[in-house]
Design a protein around this motif. Structure first.
Motif, PDB file in Angstrom:
ATOM      1  N   THR A  17       2.199   9.722  18.025  1.00 21.75           N
ATOM      2  CA  THR A  17       0.835  10.240  18.071  1.00 21.75           C
ATOM      3  C   THR A  17       0.422  10.527  19.514  1.00 21.75           C
ATOM      4  O   THR A  17      -0.109  11.585  19.822  1.00 21.75           O
ATOM      5  N   TRP A  52      -3.422  -3.139   5.405  1.00 17.10           N
ATOM      6  CA  TRP A  52      -4.249  -1.938   5.185  1.00 17.10           C
ATOM      7  C   TRP A  52      -3.553  -0.661   5.637  1.00 17.10           C
ATOM      8  O   TRP A  52      -4.052   0.445   5.384  1.00 17.10           O
ATOM      9  N   MET A  53      -2.443  -0.780   6.311  1.00 16.03           N
ATOM     10  CA  MET A  53      -1.728   0.433   6.711  1.00 16.03           C
ATOM     11  C   MET A  53      -0.810   0.881   5.568  1.00 16.03           C
ATOM     12  O   MET A  53       0.023   0.116   5.104  1.00 16.03           O
ATOM     13  N   ASP A  54      -0.971   2.104   5.130  1.00 14.57           N
ATOM     14  CA  ASP A  54      -0.116   2.645   4.076  1.00 14.57           C
ATOM     15  C   ASP A  54       1.277   2.939   4.618  1.00 14.57           C
ATOM     16  O   ASP A  54       1.462   3.097   5.822  1.00 14.57           O
ATOM     17  N   ALA A  55       2.204   3.077   3.694  1.00 18.42           N
ATOM     18  CA  ALA A  55       3.579   3.404   4.092  1.00 18.42           C
ATOM     19  C   ALA A  55       3.634   4.748   4.829  1.00 18.42           C
ATOM     20  O   ALA A  55       4.394   4.922   5.772  1.00 18.42           O
ATOM     21  N   LEU A  56       2.815   5.695   4.390  1.00 15.84           N
ATOM     22  CA  LEU A  56       2.852   7.025   5.002  1.00 15.84           C
ATOM     23  C   LEU A  56       1.790   7.178   6.092  1.00 15.84           C
ATOM     24  O   LEU A  56       1.540   8.268   6.590  1.00 15.84           O
ATOM     25  N   ASP A  57       1.169   6.072   6.428  1.00 13.36           N
ATOM     26  CA  ASP A  57       0.201   5.993   7.510  1.00 13.36           C
ATOM     27  C   ASP A  57       0.946   6.206   8.836  1.00 13.36           C
ATOM     28  O   ASP A  57       2.022   5.653   9.032  1.00 13.36           O
ATOM     29  N   PRO A  58       0.361   6.951   9.763  1.00 13.96           N
ATOM     30  CA  PRO A  58       1.015   7.047  11.082  1.00 13.96           C
ATOM     31  C   PRO A  58       1.253   5.671  11.701  1.00 13.96           C
ATOM     32  O   PRO A  58       2.187   5.496  12.468  1.00 13.96           O
ATOM     33  N   LEU A  59       0.421   4.696  11.362  1.00 14.95           N
ATOM     34  CA  LEU A  59       0.559   3.369  11.971  1.00 14.95           C
ATOM     35  C   LEU A  59       1.746   2.579  11.420  1.00 14.95           C
ATOM     36  O   LEU A  59       2.156   1.579  12.011  1.00 14.95           O
ATOM     37  N   ARG A 118       2.427   9.692  14.457  1.00 12.24           N
ATOM     38  CA  ARG A 118       2.843  10.934  13.791  1.00 12.24           C
ATOM     39  C   ARG A 118       2.745  12.057  14.805  1.00 12.24           C
ATOM     40  O   ARG A 118       1.698  12.261  15.421  1.00 12.24           O
ATOM     41  N   GLN A 120       2.272  15.777  16.093  1.00 17.85           N
ATOM     42  CA  GLN A 120       1.456  16.879  15.572  1.00 17.85           C
ATOM     43  C   GLN A 120       2.337  18.006  15.043  1.00 17.85           C
ATOM     44  O   GLN A 120       1.977  18.706  14.105  1.00 17.85           O
ATOM     45  N   ARG A 175       9.604  10.875  -2.017  1.00 17.14           N
ATOM     46  CA  ARG A 175       9.568   9.417  -1.873  1.00 17.14           C
ATOM     47  C   ARG A 175      10.927   8.747  -2.036  1.00 17.14           C
ATOM     48  O   ARG A 175      11.060   7.563  -1.763  1.00 17.14           O
ATOM     49  N   GLU A 409       8.654  12.028  -6.711  1.00 20.09           N
ATOM     50  CA  GLU A 409       7.807  10.868  -6.450  1.00 20.09           C
ATOM     51  C   GLU A 409       8.457   9.556  -6.873  1.00 20.09           C
ATOM     52  O   GLU A 409       7.867   8.486  -6.717  1.00 20.09           O
TER      53      GLU A 409
END
Lengths: 631, 631
Positions: A17, A52-59, A118, A120, A175, A409
């Motif tokens: 990021t 709280w961070m999703d798997a596809l979350d940049p975090l 992530r 850009q 996925r 998926e």
């Protein structure tokens, strides 16, 4: 202790990021507790990825970790592990692959590569010893994993560069996408790690290293390794594995009811198995043997398929056992050329062959049962046994074309999208399509699938090697097991899982070690070599305890990210429908008989499934105990 | 009872993955238990979205629900509610908006629109009475929400079509994106619902309906409504609200320390508040008044900004109170033209003004404290009070340009990306940036923010209206409260939250009703009109109990999706740093003093925060009790 060893200590961080790179040293205490590689990576993931961070979350973090020993003289330690939060399960994810990439990362000077954020625009990371660059991958985006691997090496002007990358499946955040390496012939396939990489807009990681991996006592290590290598060369069993590889097992596994047939509904009832076996039908396409970095076993197959419909490029590798089952017996496809073609497409697109076969099997069963029709599939008939459909659907999944978009998926989500009670044909645990060993044929596998932090993954502790051992494993003290019995199976799963965690952390290839395929490479020897290299004196018990510790960190991650006790289960089909024929006829997975003892042995709460505070503290996981039991 | 009412019974389902449309009828029992609209939608979401489905998962449901009464003769019920799983919190999400869209959906014949799946290419849904089409939105993708609204109406050749849509922020899956309607002048803004819509590749929902909404007793309803409308017209307080709208409150709220100043660090210390107030500086741009569907109050502002830097199109609407605070006082921007321009940009791009202001405030504080610099911001200086920066950064967030890409993830994620201890300047609860009322100035707001299933949302029960009431609310039996005291505040939060849930389910605009702005529109009257329309006989107690039931369904969703007791908290700044000046000087949010009593009143487990089984059963939520307490 100040370890004289050079391994398991250096972290390279890349934040896509913010475009920032950072180098760190791992705290020495982590090496002591978690051995190295994926063991330490599990703790890093636990500490850095919040629920709280999703798997596809940049975090989300995408951690690449070779084993502790990778890059040393020690043989059969070429693997790297990908540790992240899974977009299939939402829980702990691991995938791993052999080849040459892991050693190269070590030579460049890194034990861990932790990617966050992530980009850009499509990017790749170029690691050349101390020089780290985040570069544009716009020229490579859209290429398959093999094309991109080749193009990156060409553009960097150095064919020795090792590339790990994603194909179109990862780009499309399929996925069930994996991360490829070695010209897309090797795959860190499971748990959707390729989708995580794709979600970060990261096409590839190119590595070139000129350093060495220090060890504590290189002289002794050299002596011991030479001795071992010579034994491996003279061991008949090892050489048999060299000669035939994992595809040697498919015929026997179908026979015994271990390999799935027709989406797990017709085990032992598939005449085509010999066509998929080596020796057997597989011999028709066999064209060579290849090894991973510093592996005297060398079990990789090169194949050559010359057939109008299924022709492959020169030098591509052939399906392993799991793939022969997932794309072969499970779909009742007996044409090894179709299986090899689909395997190669999975490699190029960057798809997990186990999950791909599983979702296609799911779709075929739904179609044959009339729950979906040509209106759903875009005009395709989905019939078991049809190699052409396998190949076509594989492509559609990777590109999310038409009905492939639903299957992309994964089985659980595909069933939830289609509805109509199709859930029962989606054979998964916690969202991950299960490995190609039926727990009805080896009861302890039920515990490994049901209780694994990563979902239904066989590599979390493949018990079949001690449940029906090709030769005794004296260290395990588990002689006389019967595969269809549940007797001592809690103990079996407990021990094998701990062992596999510890061996993986050290870097040992579980195909060569621990599965009886390279007989002279005993567990005792595994530990001995680790100690020599690390300058440590771990006993068998301490090594196993480190494995238990690692398993519990993974479990704690999964529970903290929302898993419930009730998810420690198996698909109804495996619990209720007996294997219809063969040596395992009549058997179902008797999970409930084993679960209470297993929980007790693990020190897990029977109501919540959570590792109990006392056990965590006993395992020196005090911070995790504090975190899990925080008010 | 077979309800003679036509409302809250018809569901339209659209699966964008499979391109399928389905019509259903809601079970009558749900109407009885959950009143209607968002009340019923909460239960539908609970039943359909599993914890393993991510917010940005195609399987997440995006539910649009007008209130039960919307489209009837009853005034001030023009709102629709968007119910989904939030990509900011991972928990229950609600956003709602006024305007004309909700009534139009009712006239078309639908009480609920449930969208699942993900379109392969940009799409919009065209609902024309019984005809439902999923159409390509490729011509509209990339347009801002106002441009797209206009273009869709033009292309459909019917200016009466009502459009709800996303701007570029939603397309770019900016986590603080909302869903716009009425030419992008109204926003269902909170909880990142626009990102969910964007993740589904859904640009817009265009609606045209010619039907009527049946009610049980239209004659009596007509009589009562005429009486009410006449009272509203003659009520001084209501007419004051008509004349000045919500922006009438900003000056007083800054004075009292309720509206945030300088990212909540300097409340009551902002001289520019009168510049943002109407009457006051806002008058310079005020250009008209607009109403929602069938609303005799009419509080919407039309503004006209003529200024080189900040010129807006003709007929756009102006900032409401929350926006005057979020983009004004919180950032110490006193130029109403800059605030109006940024507000209009948020509307066009489809951004939540509260969250946008919050992340910009976070960034400004980080910059002024030296935790980020121009290397991070791409050369921008981020200074409190700078209207130009506000406008520029708003655009960068919507388009994920440069540093805007970091902020586009919301304050919690931006802080996690930047690190360096910046977390303490991210003012959020459970990931949602909190509303513009400081719990240090009205203690019961601490409970609403800390314990709301949706995170720090003021619309989950805005207690300030009974903590410092403009006139008494006899039904609530809460006279004599003191805003800085914690006395009876558990009871206050409990009652207000339940009331707001019930009123929203019925469809009542909480700005007109329940906040004292339209005085003759008492709670008793709200319930009476609902009963007449619905053919029911709900008492005040039953109505409030239905609100409690709805609140607990939302809470159960949030707990089931992973929330912990420890997340029922507030940012440290609000718990530890006293308000520095003004009438609330010295006050901190004394959450701990109120929490135990609140938990007890709610019937929530003090250790887990989970609604207790007994309470769930008492509220006739047996299936949820069973689900939450399943082994």
């Amino acid at each position: 202790m100040t370890s004289p060893s050079g391994f398991s200590q250096r972290i390279l961080r890349v934040d896509l990021t913010r475009g920032k790179v950072k180098k760190e040293v791992v705290d020495e205490s982590l090496v002591k507790l978690f051995i190295g590689g994926p063991g330490i990576a599990a703790k890093l993931l636990y500490d850095e990825v919040e629920p709280w961070m999703d798997a596809l979350d940049p975090l989300n973090r995408l951690i690449f970790a070779p084993g502790a020993l990778t890059g040393t003289l020690v043989p059969c330690v070429a693997r790297h592990f990908v540790i992240t939060k899974s977009p299939l399960t939402g829980y702990f994810a691991e995938a791993n692959a052999g080849g040459f990439w892991a050693a190269e990362l070590k030579f460049a000077g890194y034990d861990f590569l932790i990617i966050s954020g992530r980009s850009q625009t499509p990017a790749y990371i170029w690691i050349q010893n101390q020089s780290i660059e985040i570069r544009s991958a716009s020229d490579y985006w859209g290429l398959d994993a093999r094309e991109a691997d080749r193009a990156i090496r060409r553009d960097l002007g150095d064919d020795k560069v090792k590339v790990a990358d994603i194909g179109q499946a990862g780009e499309n955040i399929v996925r069930i996408a994996g991360i490829m390496n070695d010209s897309a012939n090797r795959a860190a396939a499971r748990c959707g790690v390729g989708a995580v990489m794709g979600s970060k807009n990261l096409k590839a990681i190119a590595v070139r290293g000129d350093g060495e991996v220090r060890v504590a006592d290189s002289a002794t290590l050299g002596t011991e390794v030479r001795k071992l290598n010579s034994e491996l060369k003279n061991d008949e069993f090892t050489q048999n594995f060299h000669k035939y590889g994992t595809a040697n097992a498919i015929e026997a596994c179908v026979y015994v009811g271990d390999a799935p047939v027709r989406n797990w509904s017709s085990n032992s009832q598939f005449d085509g198995a010999p066509e998929l076996n080596l020796p057997g039908g597989y011999a028709k396409i066999s064209a060579g043997i290849r090894s991973c970095y510093n592996c005297p076993v060398a079990c990789r197959r090169v194949v050559s398929v010359r057939n109008e419909a299924y022709t492959t490029e020169e030098g591509v590798e052939g399906p392993e056992y799991e793939t022969c089952a997932a794309l072969g017996s499970m779909l009742m496809v007996s044409d090894i050329k179709a299986v090899a073609k689909a395997n190669d497409l999975c490699n190029r697109y960057g798809l997990d062959t186990i999950s791909t076969g599983s979702v296609i099997a799911f779709a075929m069963e739904c179609y044959e049962k009339g729950l979906i029709d040509k209106n759903d599939t875009g005009g395709m008939a989905l019939r078991f046994g049809d190699g052409r459909t396998l190949v076509d659907l594989t492509k559609k999944i990777a590109f999310r074309e038409g009905f492939g978009n639903v299957l992309a998926e994964g089985a659980r989500r595909a069933a939830a999208t289609i509805g109509k009670g199709t859930e029962i044909y989606a054979i998964h645990v916690k969202g991950l399509e299960i490995g190609m060993h039926d727990p009805r044929a080896h009861q302890a596998m039920a515990l490994t699938y049901a209780c694994s932090p990563t979902g239904g993954r066989h590599m979390e502790g493949e018990t079949i090697w001690v449940e029906a051992p090709p030769f005794p494993v004296p260290e395990m003290n588990l002689d006389g097991l019967e595969r269809l019995s549940t007797k001592r199976k809690a103990e079996t799963a407990f021990k094998v899982q701990n062992l596999w965690m510890a061996l993986s952390a050290a870097g040992y290839c579980l195909l060569a070690c621990a599965t009886g395929t390279a007989r002279p490479y005993t567990i005792t020897r595994n530990i001995q070599l680790y100690n020599i290299a690390n300058g440590s004196k771990l006993s068998f018990e301490q090594f196993m305890e480190a494995g238990e510790r690692i398993f519990n960190v993974r479990r704690a991650f999964t529970m903290r990210h929302g898993a419930k006790r009730s998810e420690d289960t198996l698909p109804q089909r495996l619990l209720k429908e007996p294997i219809p024929a063969g040596p395992s006829k009549g058997s179902v997975a008797r999970l409930d008989e084993m679960l209470p003892e297993y929980y007790e042995m693990r020190g897990w709460d029977t109501a919540s499934g959570m590792p109990l505070k006392d056990r965590l503290v006993a395992l020196e996981l005090d911070d995790i105990a504090k975190d899990l039991y925080a008010k």
